[in-house]
Design a protein around this motif. Structure first.
Motif, PDB file in Angstrom:
ATOM      1  N   PRO A  33      -7.035   6.821   8.704  1.00  0.00           N
ATOM      2  CA  PRO A  33      -7.495   5.657   9.461  1.00  0.00           C
ATOM      3  C   PRO A  33      -9.017   5.495   9.374  1.00  0.00           C
ATOM      4  O   PRO A  33      -9.759   6.445   9.669  1.00  0.00           O
ATOM      5  N   PRO A  34      -9.505   4.317   8.991  1.00  0.00           N
ATOM      6  CA  PRO A  34     -10.960   4.086   8.883  1.00  0.00           C
ATOM      7  C   PRO A  34     -11.555   3.705  10.233  1.00  0.00           C
ATOM      8  O   PRO A  34     -12.303   2.730  10.358  1.00  0.00           O
ATOM      9  N   ILE A  35     -11.229   4.482  11.245  1.00  0.00           N
ATOM     10  CA  ILE A  35     -11.608   4.211  12.637  1.00  0.00           C
ATOM     11  C   ILE A  35     -12.131   5.500  13.255  1.00  0.00           C
ATOM     12  O   ILE A  35     -11.484   6.551  13.152  1.00  0.00           O
ATOM     13  N   PHE A  63     -14.272  10.895   6.109  1.00  0.00           N
ATOM     14  CA  PHE A  63     -15.705  10.844   5.849  1.00  0.00           C
ATOM     15  C   PHE A  63     -15.983   9.569   5.039  1.00  0.00           C
ATOM     16  O   PHE A  63     -15.411   9.374   3.962  1.00  0.00           O
ATOM     17  N   GLY A  64     -16.831   8.721   5.589  1.00  0.00           N
ATOM     18  CA  GLY A  64     -17.089   7.431   4.962  1.00  0.00           C
ATOM     19  C   GLY A  64     -16.539   6.269   5.756  1.00  0.00           C
ATOM     20  O   GLY A  64     -16.397   5.168   5.232  1.00  0.00           O
ATOM     21  N   ILE A  65     -16.253   6.495   7.044  1.00  0.00           N
ATOM     22  CA  ILE A  65     -15.757   5.414   7.895  1.00  0.00           C
ATOM     23  C   ILE A  65     -16.767   4.263   7.945  1.00  0.00           C
ATOM     24  O   ILE A  65     -16.403   3.086   7.800  1.00  0.00           O
ATOM     25  N   GLY A  66     -18.045   4.596   8.153  1.00  0.00           N
ATOM     26  CA  GLY A  66     -19.062   3.556   8.206  1.00  0.00           C
ATOM     27  C   GLY A  66     -19.144   2.781   6.903  1.00  0.00           C
ATOM     28  O   GLY A  66     -19.293   1.553   6.903  1.00  0.00           O
ATOM     29  N   PRO A 100      -7.274  -6.716  11.589  1.00  0.00           N
ATOM     30  CA  PRO A 100      -6.378  -5.722  12.184  1.00  0.00           C
ATOM     31  C   PRO A 100      -6.277  -4.481  11.302  1.00  0.00           C
ATOM     32  O   PRO A 100      -6.213  -4.577  10.074  1.00  0.00           O
ATOM     33  N   VAL A 101      -6.249  -3.322  11.943  1.00  0.00           N
ATOM     34  CA  VAL A 101      -6.070  -2.040  11.267  1.00  0.00           C
ATOM     35  C   VAL A 101      -4.834  -1.397  11.894  1.00  0.00           C
ATOM     36  O   VAL A 101      -4.852  -1.019  13.064  1.00  0.00           O
ATOM     37  N   LEU A 121      -6.220  -7.568   6.383  1.00  0.00           N
ATOM     38  CA  LEU A 121      -5.392  -6.526   7.005  1.00  0.00           C
ATOM     39  C   LEU A 121      -5.689  -5.184   6.353  1.00  0.00           C
ATOM     40  O   LEU A 121      -5.893  -5.106   5.141  1.00  0.00           O
ATOM     41  N   VAL A 122      -5.700  -4.120   7.161  1.00  0.00           N
ATOM     42  CA  VAL A 122      -5.768  -2.742   6.672  1.00  0.00           C
ATOM     43  C   VAL A 122      -4.556  -2.000   7.225  1.00  0.00           C
ATOM     44  O   VAL A 122      -4.270  -2.084   8.430  1.00  0.00           O
ATOM     45  N   VAL A 123      -3.834  -1.282   6.362  1.00  0.00           N
ATOM     46  CA  VAL A 123      -2.718  -0.442   6.816  1.00  0.00           C
ATOM     47  C   VAL A 123      -3.001   0.997   6.418  1.00  0.00           C
ATOM     48  O   VAL A 123      -3.576   1.261   5.362  1.00  0.00           O
TER      49      VAL A 123
END
Length: 314
Positions: free
Chosen positions: A191-193, A204-207, A242-243, A220-222
């Motif tokens: 999850p990129p959250i 690592f790399g969410i930002g 939406p994620v 959309l991100v799944v």
């Protein structure tokens, strides 16, 4: 309307017989974890019920966001290929690998060779390594962009990585498909959250990921990894994106995480006028087959829900 089925964290079992030489690595911790925890709650009959429900839904495409296997043993990787062949034609099924698929050094490249037909962009050669990601598939007015966050990590770690090279390639794909007015779906395992999972499981790399979406857009991100039917939002170029997470597809009722689910994502409309309806289907108690658990509009007249995981036990 385009119906996208999303499932994740299949963790196909049971574990095959394991030679001692295969356990002289991080695999020893995963082997112990399987026998102490996962074995009693991850079942093929549950996966079969989820897949049967997906096929009955008339989905146009299936997105699998990683963790098909457990220890990335050669026999597991081959078994997962056979499962993918049963799941659907590579044209109709898109896969991104998860951390368990890249459990030890060398496993990621083996996965690329074995599952490459399900991870190949339109008109591209099958992937040989992580430099082939992200890949792009166009299906109707939907652009499917497969990102990898999978990488071998140290024992007791399940972190993922989204680095600058992949960010640049993803940006180009988002720009090109956005210019065509397509509905862009980004598929990733982790999850990129921030704080969606514990520090030992984080991306690592969410930002970097979020800035790429902010600057270049997506609809959309799944993702998988958390084993939770979660819903978050991040800022996009043209509004919130939406994620969406999903419960593990192989999770039997009675565990600490929700029982097996899949996401039915119904996409309609066109540029600047998209609608997206999320319907979660899955097991409730010991009942089979899966049933509808919830349904809500994520784009269109009704805005996305407040960003939060829905950690409901099954």
């Amino acid at each position: 309307m385009f119906r996208l089925a999303h499932l994740s964290d299949v963790h196909l079992g049971p574990l095959p017989d394991v030679a001692y030489r295969d356990l002289v690595s991080k695999r020893i911790t995963g082997y112990v974890n399987w026998h102490r925890n996962r074995r009693q709650f991850l079942h093929d009959s549950v996966i079969d019920a989820i897949v049967g429900d997906i096929k009955a839904s008339g989905a146009n495409h299936i997105a699998v966001t990683g963790d098909l296997v457990n220890l990335a043993l050669d026999i597991e990787i081959d078994m997962a290929k056979q499962w993918l062949e049963l799941l659907g034609n590579p044209h109709d099924v898109s896969v991104v690998p998860g951390n368990h698929d890249a459990y030890v050094p060398g496993a990621f490249d083996k996965v690329c060779r074995a599952w490459g037909n399900w991870m190949t962009g339109d008109g591209a050669n099958p992937p040989r390594d992580r430099d082939a990601f992200p890949y792009l598939r166009l299906r109707g007015n939907v652009a499917l962009i497969g990102v990898t966050s999978a990488r071998a990590t140290a024992p007791f770690m399940a972190t993922g990585y989204f680095r600058e090279g992949q960010s640049r390639r993803m940006a180009r794909l988002l720009d090109a498909t956005g210019a065509k007015g397509l509905f862009r779906v980004v598929m990733i395992h982790h999850p990129p959250i921030r704080n969606a999972v514990g520090p030992h499981k984080r991306l690592f790399g969410i930002g970097r990921f979020q800035k790429t979406v902010l600057r270049h857009g997506a609809e959309l991100v799944v993702h998988g990894h958390s084993h939770l039917p979660s819903l978050y939002t991040i800022a996009g170029k043209d509004g919130t994106v939406p994620v969406v997470g999903v419960a593990a597809a192989g999770q039997a009722p009675g565990g600490s995480k929700p029982a097996a689910q899949w996401n039915q994502l119904d996409i309609s409309g066109d540029r600047d006028n998209w609608t997206l309806r999320l319907t979660r289907r899955g097991l409730t108690g010991a009942s089979m087959p899966p049933v509808e658990l919830s349904s809500q509009d994520l784009l269109g007249e009704t805005p996305p829900a407040v960003s939060a995981p829905l950690a409901v036990k099954g």
